[in-house]
Design an enzyme around this catalytic site. Structure first.
Site, PDB file in Angstrom:
ATOM      1  N   HIS A   7      -9.612  -7.667   1.620  1.00 36.34           N
ATOM      2  CA  HIS A   7      -8.330  -6.135   2.364  1.00 36.34           C
ATOM      3  C   HIS A   7      -8.180  -6.514   1.105  1.00 36.34           C
ATOM      4  O   HIS A   7      -6.936  -5.465   0.120  1.00 36.34           O
ATOM      5  CB  HIS A   7      -7.549  -6.870   2.898  1.00 36.34           C
ATOM      6  CG  HIS A   7      -6.197  -5.615   3.736  1.00 36.34           C
ATOM      7  ND1 HIS A   7      -5.459  -6.069   3.334  1.00 36.34           N
ATOM      8  CD2 HIS A   7      -6.064  -4.508   4.127  1.00 36.34           C
ATOM      9  CE1 HIS A   7      -4.372  -5.325   3.760  1.00 36.34           C
ATOM     10  NE2 HIS A   7      -5.180  -4.437   3.963  1.00 36.34           N
ATOM     11  N   TRP A  67       0.741  -1.170  -0.005  1.00 33.60           N
ATOM     12  CA  TRP A  67      -0.380   0.712  -0.299  1.00 33.60           C
ATOM     13  C   TRP A  67       0.531   1.687   0.034  1.00 33.60           C
ATOM     14  O   TRP A  67       0.445   2.454  -0.580  1.00 33.60           O
ATOM     15  CB  TRP A  67      -1.022   0.269   1.082  1.00 33.60           C
ATOM     16  CG  TRP A  67      -1.498   0.985   1.223  1.00 33.60           C
ATOM     17  CD1 TRP A  67      -2.095   2.146   2.443  1.00 33.60           C
ATOM     18  CD2 TRP A  67      -2.864   1.032   0.336  1.00 33.60           C
ATOM     19  NE1 TRP A  67      -2.826   2.976   1.901  1.00 33.60           N
ATOM     20  CE2 TRP A  67      -3.616   2.173   0.627  1.00 33.60           C
ATOM     21  CE3 TRP A  67      -4.107   0.550  -0.879  1.00 33.60           C
ATOM     22  CZ2 TRP A  67      -5.119   2.836   0.533  1.00 33.60           C
ATOM     23  CZ3 TRP A  67      -4.787   0.388  -1.458  1.00 33.60           C
ATOM     24  CH2 TRP A  67      -5.488   2.059  -0.692  1.00 33.60           C
ATOM     25  N   ARG A  75       6.422 -17.427  -8.449  1.00 37.53           N
ATOM     26  CA  ARG A  75       6.740 -16.145  -9.292  1.00 37.53           C
ATOM     27  C   ARG A  75       8.295 -15.539  -8.467  1.00 37.53           C
ATOM     28  O   ARG A  75       8.669 -13.826  -9.241  1.00 37.53           O
ATOM     29  CB  ARG A  75       6.193 -14.679  -8.989  1.00 37.53           C
ATOM     30  CG  ARG A  75       5.185 -15.582 -10.154  1.00 37.53           C
ATOM     31  CD  ARG A  75       3.574 -15.015 -10.368  1.00 37.53           C
ATOM     32  NE  ARG A  75       3.017 -15.715 -10.736  1.00 37.53           N
ATOM     33  CZ  ARG A  75       1.729 -16.790 -10.664  1.00 37.53           C
ATOM     34  NH1 ARG A  75       2.375 -17.263 -10.039  1.00 37.53           N
ATOM     35  NH2 ARG A  75       1.281 -17.490 -11.362  1.00 37.53           N
ATOM     36  N   CYS A 119       4.792  -8.372  -2.641  1.00 40.13           N
ATOM     37  CA  CYS A 119       3.735  -9.389  -2.316  1.00 40.13           C
ATOM     38  C   CYS A 119       2.434  -9.189  -1.552  1.00 40.13           C
ATOM     39  O   CYS A 119       3.083  -9.022  -0.085  1.00 40.13           O
ATOM     40  CB  CYS A 119       4.591 -10.488  -1.829  1.00 40.13           C
ATOM     41  SG  CYS A 119       3.724 -11.800  -2.335  1.00 40.13           S
ATOM     42  N   VAL A 120       1.172  -9.290  -2.167  1.00 37.74           N
ATOM     43  CA  VAL A 120       0.212  -9.296  -2.114  1.00 37.74           C
ATOM     44  C   VAL A 120      -0.591 -10.755  -1.907  1.00 37.74           C
ATOM     45  O   VAL A 120      -0.880 -11.233  -2.619  1.00 37.74           O
ATOM     46  CB  VAL A 120      -1.397  -8.557  -2.031  1.00 37.74           C
ATOM     47  CG1 VAL A 120      -2.194  -8.103  -1.749  1.00 37.74           C
ATOM     48  CG2 VAL A 120       0.137  -6.983  -2.368  1.00 37.74           C
ATOM     49  N   THR A 154     -10.465 -11.458   3.502  1.00 38.00           N
ATOM     50  CA  THR A 154     -11.538 -10.542   3.566  1.00 38.00           C
ATOM     51  C   THR A 154     -10.898 -10.062   1.723  1.00 38.00           C
ATOM     52  O   THR A 154     -10.874 -10.360   1.526  1.00 38.00           O
ATOM     53  CB  THR A 154     -11.180  -9.350   4.252  1.00 38.00           C
ATOM     54  OG1 THR A 154     -10.039  -9.301   4.378  1.00 38.00           O
ATOM     55  CG2 THR A 154     -11.258 -10.099   5.598  1.00 38.00           C
TER      56      THR A 154
END
Length: 165
Positions: free
Chosen positions: A90, A58, A129, A82-83, A88
């Site tokens: 989010h 973010w 990745r 990395c997400v 949720t």
């Protein structure tokens, strides 16, 4: 008719920034290593690369906005993070918000931003990745950064020469 196309020769004395999240460090550290190794393989010295660490994905666009505001100190910037999807919304908010903001910062400040922020379903996807079976997104982002730096140098030169609007 002009034909312009970037290649993997970094412009002379070009500087690059890598802005990387500290979240998911086993992944982001591998992405940063992939980017740095790729720059080194293309004769970009360590002195030409700044690495900036931020808390999470973010925060990456804001850091890049501050780095690139007021003129192109960097030929290109790489965003690495990395997400991982959770239970949720989010995940969507952070991944989509980060991606959209990176494009806006790049367009606003005129500096290419290579988006190497992974948005994956599971940690195993991220590992694939970040040096695993699907390559290294940090390496790919460094290649994009060099190619765009090269291409924009050509575009500016052509524009000054009068044949690009």
């Amino acid at each position: 008719m002009a034909h312009l196309e970037g290649d993997l020769r970094s412009p002379e004395n070009a500087r690059y920034a890598i802005v990387a999240s500290r979240w998911n460090p086993s992944i982001t550290d591998a992405l940063v290593k992939g980017a740095r190794d790729t720059f080194a393989a293309h004769d970009v010295s360590e002195e030409q690369i700044d690495v900036i660490r931020v808390p999470g994905a973010w925060e990456i666009p804001q850091a890049i906005d501050h780095l690139t505001a007021g003129g192109p100190r960097y030929a290109a910037v790489i965003a690495l993070g990395c997400v991982v999807r959770g239970d949720t919304r989010h995940y969507e908010q952070v991944a989509d918000g980060c991606s959209n903001a990176l494009m806006q910062v790049s367009l606003k400040n005129g500096v290419p931003v290579a988006n190497g922020v992974l948005a994956v379903e599971a940690h195993e996807d991220a590992q694939a990745r970040a040096g695993g079976s699907h390559g290294n997104k940090g390496e790919e982002a460094a290649l994009v950064a060099m190619e765009m730096a090269n291409l924009l140098t050509q575009i500016v030169s052509a524009r000054l020469g009068g044949f690009v609007g």
